[in-house]
Write a protein that holds these residues in place. Sequence first.
Motif, PDB file in Angstrom:
ATOM      1  N   LEU A  94       1.093  -1.622   0.105  1.00 19.13           N
ATOM      2  CA  LEU A  94       0.142  -0.088  -0.038  1.00 19.13           C
ATOM      3  C   LEU A  94       1.115   1.508  -0.207  1.00 19.13           C
ATOM      4  O   LEU A  94       0.922   1.353   0.632  1.00 19.13           O
ATOM      5  CB  LEU A  94      -0.879   0.096   1.179  1.00 19.13           C
ATOM      6  N   PRO A  95       0.562   2.503  -1.103  1.00 24.39           N
ATOM      7  CA  PRO A  95       1.665   3.254  -1.215  1.00 24.39           C
ATOM      8  C   PRO A  95       1.473   4.129  -0.078  1.00 24.39           C
ATOM      9  O   PRO A  95       0.184   4.651   0.829  1.00 24.39           O
ATOM     10  CB  PRO A  95       0.928   4.248  -2.281  1.00 24.39           C
ATOM     11  N   TRP A  96       2.323   4.468   0.843  1.00 22.62           N
ATOM     12  CA  TRP A  96       2.067   5.454   2.237  1.00 22.62           C
ATOM     13  C   TRP A  96       2.339   4.627   2.699  1.00 22.62           C
ATOM     14  O   TRP A  96       1.639   5.655   4.277  1.00 22.62           O
ATOM     15  CB  TRP A  96       1.908   6.726   1.878  1.00 22.62           C
ATOM     16  N   LEU A  97       2.274   3.659   2.877  1.00 23.06           N
ATOM     17  CA  LEU A  97       1.171   3.031   4.699  1.00 23.06           C
ATOM     18  C   LEU A  97       1.710   1.817   4.283  1.00 23.06           C
ATOM     19  O   LEU A  97       2.413   0.899   5.870  1.00 23.06           O
ATOM     20  CB  LEU A  97       0.000   2.423   4.445  1.00 23.06           C
ATOM     21  N   SER A  98       2.170   0.962   3.739  1.00 24.79           N
ATOM     22  CA  SER A  98       2.970  -0.364   3.813  1.00 24.79           C
ATOM     23  C   SER A  98       4.385  -1.059   3.327  1.00 24.79           C
ATOM     24  O   SER A  98       4.660  -1.470   3.204  1.00 24.79           O
ATOM     25  CB  SER A  98       2.346  -2.110   3.602  1.00 24.79           C
ATOM     26  N   ASP A  99       4.494   0.747   2.671  1.00 22.99           N
ATOM     27  CA  ASP A  99       5.538   0.710   1.571  1.00 22.99           C
ATOM     28  C   ASP A  99       7.133   1.486   2.044  1.00 22.99           C
ATOM     29  O   ASP A  99       8.062   1.490   0.836  1.00 22.99           O
ATOM     30  CB  ASP A  99       5.370   1.361   0.049  1.00 22.99           C
ATOM     31  N   SER A 100       7.018   1.636   3.216  1.00 18.06           N
ATOM     32  CA  SER A 100       8.616   1.959   4.100  1.00 18.06           C
ATOM     33  C   SER A 100      10.185   0.883   3.647  1.00 18.06           C
ATOM     34  O   SER A 100       9.272   0.008   3.359  1.00 18.06           O
ATOM     35  CB  SER A 100       8.258   2.867   5.161  1.00 18.06           C
ATOM     36  N   ASP A 101      10.919   1.231   3.764  1.00 14.03           N
ATOM     37  CA  ASP A 101      11.926   0.280   3.637  1.00 14.03           C
ATOM     38  C   ASP A 101      11.809  -0.351   5.397  1.00 14.03           C
ATOM     39  O   ASP A 101      12.091  -1.839   5.251  1.00 14.03           O
ATOM     40  CB  ASP A 101      13.523   0.894   4.041  1.00 14.03           C
TER      41      ASP A 101
END
Length: 384
Positions: free
Chosen positions: A230-237
């Motif tokens: 999920l972009p900006w919800l579960s895509d961080s490093d």
Amino acid sequence: MRWDAQALKPAQEEMPGTAPLLPLAGLVRSVSTPEFAGVTFHEVTAKSVLNKVPAGSRMPFEWTVNPYRGCSHACVYCFARKSHTYLDFDAGLDFDSQVVVKINAAEVLRKELAKPAWNRQHVALGTNTDPYQRAEGRYRLMPGIIGALADSGTPLSILTKGTLLARDIPLLKHAAAQVPVGVGISLAMTDEQLSEAIEPGTPGPRARLKLVSRLREAGLPCGVMAMPILPWLSDSDEALDSLFASLAAAGATGVTAGALYLKPGTREWFMQWIAARHPELVGRYRRLYGTGSYASKEYRTWLAGRVRYFKARHGFSGSHGFSHRDVDDHQADDPRGEEAAYPEGSIPPDRPGQDRTGQHRTEQQRTGQHGHRSSDRTSQPTLF
């Protein structure tokens, strides 16, 4: 409380807060019970349960069986939501709460598999709605379906979020001694709070990771579909590192990952959820997806790079990548390829001598070597 006491007469009663019960083909009865508060089960007798995948599809199988339509997992992002409108239900709350149950699925399937024309092609279970959603604990359709396929010599695969699958591990082990078997678990985040918010009817990430381990300990393969990211919800490093580290620790045989897919029916329901839970992201999602179903090429290419890096870091380099193949600049022009994303272990092998259990990882997988093993931290595109 007995379910028989909760049966509704289709022509006479209406559930509070729902439309009148619909004239579904083969409807036997509609059932509501306190055990499944807010959910109505419409029990139907099906004339056929084997579904032919449309010609030209990129799916790695030609036949599917879906014993349920609608799903109490209530995943906000579920791509199958629009299919409920074909029954004159809506793609939102009805998809979560009006579940159609093919109560004779196993018996009908046995008859179809016994026909002389059946050539024992791979049959996929769980391609539309989850065959191990909570209702399976009551209806127990899957043991009969698995048994019918195995007894007929038909390879099979299962994709699920449901930890109820653990009940059938002995049956799956028996089936795997008869035919090629693939098992896939859908898990795209380790954040328990996010999971509870966006897929409220599913077992949490920890429970699904434990299921992966149980399957592997039983000698069964288990690929993981890490979709949707999920972009900006579960895509961080941090989120991706946690996900792939957890899947490696659980013993997953392979992993694929891909960005959120917002087809019509799903898009409207998801955007309502974003507006209510994360209003600051509404504009970003609109710009990222435009009027289409796929995130922009730039975002998908960026995400593919991060997925390659974390797969290499955690020993999954030898398994299939971002979708059924790694995405590079020219492949990102074809986002439909991501729909055919099935990881190693989730699809039964079709070559003689190929390992059916997925227990033997390649040297590349063990060492984590990969052609894209750059350790540079790449920031998310800022255009959105």
